[in-house]
Design an enzyme around this catalytic site. Sequence first.
Site, short mmCIF file in Angstrom:
data_model
loop_
_atom_site.label_atom_id
_atom_site.label_comp_id
_atom_site.label_asym_id
_atom_site.label_seq_id
_atom_site.Cartn_x
_atom_site.Cartn_y
_atom_site.Cartn_z
N GLU A 46 0.72 -1.15 -0.16
CA GLU A 46 0.11 0.04 0.04
C GLU A 46 0.98 1.27 0.07
O GLU A 46 1.52 1.36 0.77
CB GLU A 46 -0.91 0.07 1.42
CG GLU A 46 -1.93 -1.11 1.31
CD GLU A 46 -2.67 -1.24 2.54
OE1 GLU A 46 -2.74 -0.31 3.39
OE2 GLU A 46 -3.18 -2.14 2.78
N ASP A 57 -5.07 8.96 10.41
CA ASP A 57 -3.47 8.29 10.69
C ASP A 57 -2.89 8.90 12.19
O ASP A 57 -3.39 9.83 12.65
CB ASP A 57 -2.90 8.88 9.91
CG ASP A 57 -3.20 8.40 8.28
OD1 ASP A 57 -3.42 7.15 8.42
OD2 ASP A 57 -2.94 9.05 7.43
#
Length: 261
Positions: A46, A57
């Site tokens: 990814e 995140d």
Amino acid sequence: MNRLKHLFEHKKGPALSIYFTAGYPELNATLDIAEALEKAGADFLEIGFPYSDPVADGPVIQESSQKALDNGMTLEILFKQLKDLRKRVTIPVMLMGYVNPVLQYGVENFCRDAAKAGVDGVIVPDLPMYEYEELYSECFAKHQLSNIFLVTPQTSEERIRKIDSLSNGFIYLLSSSSTTGKNLSVSQNVEDYFKRIKSMNLDNPVVIGFGISDHESFQKANQYANGAIVGSAFVKLLGSGDGYLEKIPEFIRKIKGSGVS
């Protein structure tokens, strides 16, 4: 047969995906890192395209995104870097990021350039499912890109079934509703959640992410899934200074464990 489908149909044992941020720690390191990961034994990748407001995140990936932006990384530059992707990397590659940069680039342009580079699919956590289905699914299908949806412990069975019907790659199962980088802790509630998903016998493979950082958490996750994703722990390695490429084989070996291909 596309690369993702081939991977999950033929892989013996759990699949390991590694996430890293394009343009970090150096602007032009993207393909060097990808190639090193494949050689070390990663099963699919990814590649994150950075965004200034990465809400899902944790601090490690947030910092890597900001550094990548400071280095000058943009989608335009990333696609230029990826033009040689399939000369150097054979395993499946996903792009992961937020919807705003995709909309600014243009969804048709994004799908076209991703497909031209040999990208297999896209993970856009903040793209609403109904928008994908109504506005963009035909574009993704035209360019043979898988759109990967995320499932959390709070996702209803009805929505999971809908996601399964719209998917043609894998389903990204978040181990928790927290941000990335938290260690995987399989409490009774989390275990019940994993078991619930497994008992649904979904058509698509399931891959667990968030909190996978070592062999133990990789093994735990793969009791319930077809694979697992390591992100923050690898991004930390990339930020550890010079020689990060040479450290990749040992990192992958420690995650997979001895004797795991």
